[in-house]
Design a protein around this motif. Sequence first.
Motif, PDB file in Angstrom:
ATOM      1  N   LYS A  30       0.807  -1.221   0.000  1.00  0.00           N
ATOM      2  CA  LYS A  30       0.000   0.000   0.000  1.00  0.00           C
ATOM      3  C   LYS A  30       0.839   1.269   0.000  1.00  0.00           C
ATOM      4  O   LYS A  30       0.342   2.336  -0.332  1.00  0.00           O
ATOM      5  N   PHE A  31       2.117   1.171   0.448  1.00  0.00           N
ATOM      6  CA  PHE A  31       2.954   2.367   0.474  1.00  0.00           C
ATOM      7  C   PHE A  31       4.424   1.984   0.358  1.00  0.00           C
ATOM      8  O   PHE A  31       4.803   0.834   0.588  1.00  0.00           O
ATOM      9  N   CYS A  59       5.409   4.244  -8.225  1.00  0.00           N
ATOM     10  CA  CYS A  59       4.388   4.215  -7.171  1.00  0.00           C
ATOM     11  C   CYS A  59       3.150   4.984  -7.601  1.00  0.00           C
ATOM     12  O   CYS A  59       2.021   4.501  -7.435  1.00  0.00           O
ATOM     13  N   ASP A  65       0.883   4.814  -2.201  1.00  0.00           N
ATOM     14  CA  ASP A  65       1.282   6.003  -1.448  1.00  0.00           C
ATOM     15  C   ASP A  65       2.771   5.918  -1.131  1.00  0.00           C
ATOM     16  O   ASP A  65       3.358   4.835  -1.129  1.00  0.00           O
ATOM     17  N   TYR A  66       3.370   7.060  -0.815  1.00  0.00           N
ATOM     18  CA  TYR A  66       4.806   7.052  -0.551  1.00  0.00           C
ATOM     19  C   TYR A  66       5.205   8.148   0.420  1.00  0.00           C
ATOM     20  O   TYR A  66       4.478   9.100   0.683  1.00  0.00           O
ATOM     21  N   PRO A  97       3.866  13.963  -0.369  1.00  0.00           N
ATOM     22  CA  PRO A  97       3.723  12.568   0.054  1.00  0.00           C
ATOM     23  C   PRO A  97       2.689  12.408   1.171  1.00  0.00           C
ATOM     24  O   PRO A  97       2.483  13.322   1.972  1.00  0.00           O
ATOM     25  N   LYS A  98       2.068  11.237   1.220  1.00  0.00           N
ATOM     26  CA  LYS A  98       1.121  10.945   2.302  1.00  0.00           C
ATOM     27  C   LYS A  98       1.840  10.446   3.545  1.00  0.00           C
ATOM     28  O   LYS A  98       1.269  10.421   4.625  1.00  0.00           O
ATOM     29  N   TYR A  99       3.097  10.037   3.377  1.00  0.00           N
ATOM     30  CA  TYR A  99       3.912   9.559   4.488  1.00  0.00           C
ATOM     31  C   TYR A  99       5.045  10.563   4.735  1.00  0.00           C
ATOM     32  O   TYR A  99       5.392  11.343   3.856  1.00  0.00           O
TER      33      TYR A  99
END
Length: 191
Positions: A30-31, A59, A65-66, A97-99
């Motif tokens: 997922k990431f 990605c 997500d990354y 980025p989401k992370y």
Amino acid sequence: MTTNLNINGVDISYCQQGLDYEKLKADGIKFAIIRASYTGTSSHKQGTDSLLNRHVNGCISQGIDYGFYHYSCATSVEEAKREAQYIVQAIKEFPLPKYPVFFDAEEAQIAAKGKKATTEIALAFINEVERLGYPSGIYANPSWMETYLDKKQIMKNADIWLAHWVSKSNYKYGQKMWQNGLRYSAGMQID
């Protein structure tokens, strides 16, 4: 009410040449946390990971997500801030980025500075990344958390990505992610 999530991810860098992003997605990834940049151990010059663009675009193409990380060799607060500025420059062309953008320090030359200085270096990096508009955190294993960092300061001020290569970790640092090494180059969980 706390919800625990178990989300699989990977840690990728120049070491994963020929990575099949479609297969990652099919395998439930997922990431990804992508090495965006590094500081040379001897030169102390920053560089961009040679596969950064490829990994980010791979990605994105699969809806994975990354986040990012910088492999640090900073031996001062000023150098840590320069590293933070460097990684932000390296990633600013990509969608936010989401992370987080993580500080990854594993070098003896940083640890040799002592717990107080090492903690200040780590916090300087994450504070500068956040000042520049990105979420940030610290990648560390239990040895670093216990020996080289002021864990109370880190736990109070940073999201933690814990590297502990076991099937079940008993360490509780309030970590948001856990790298256990079971899938690809890393398996991570968010809780």
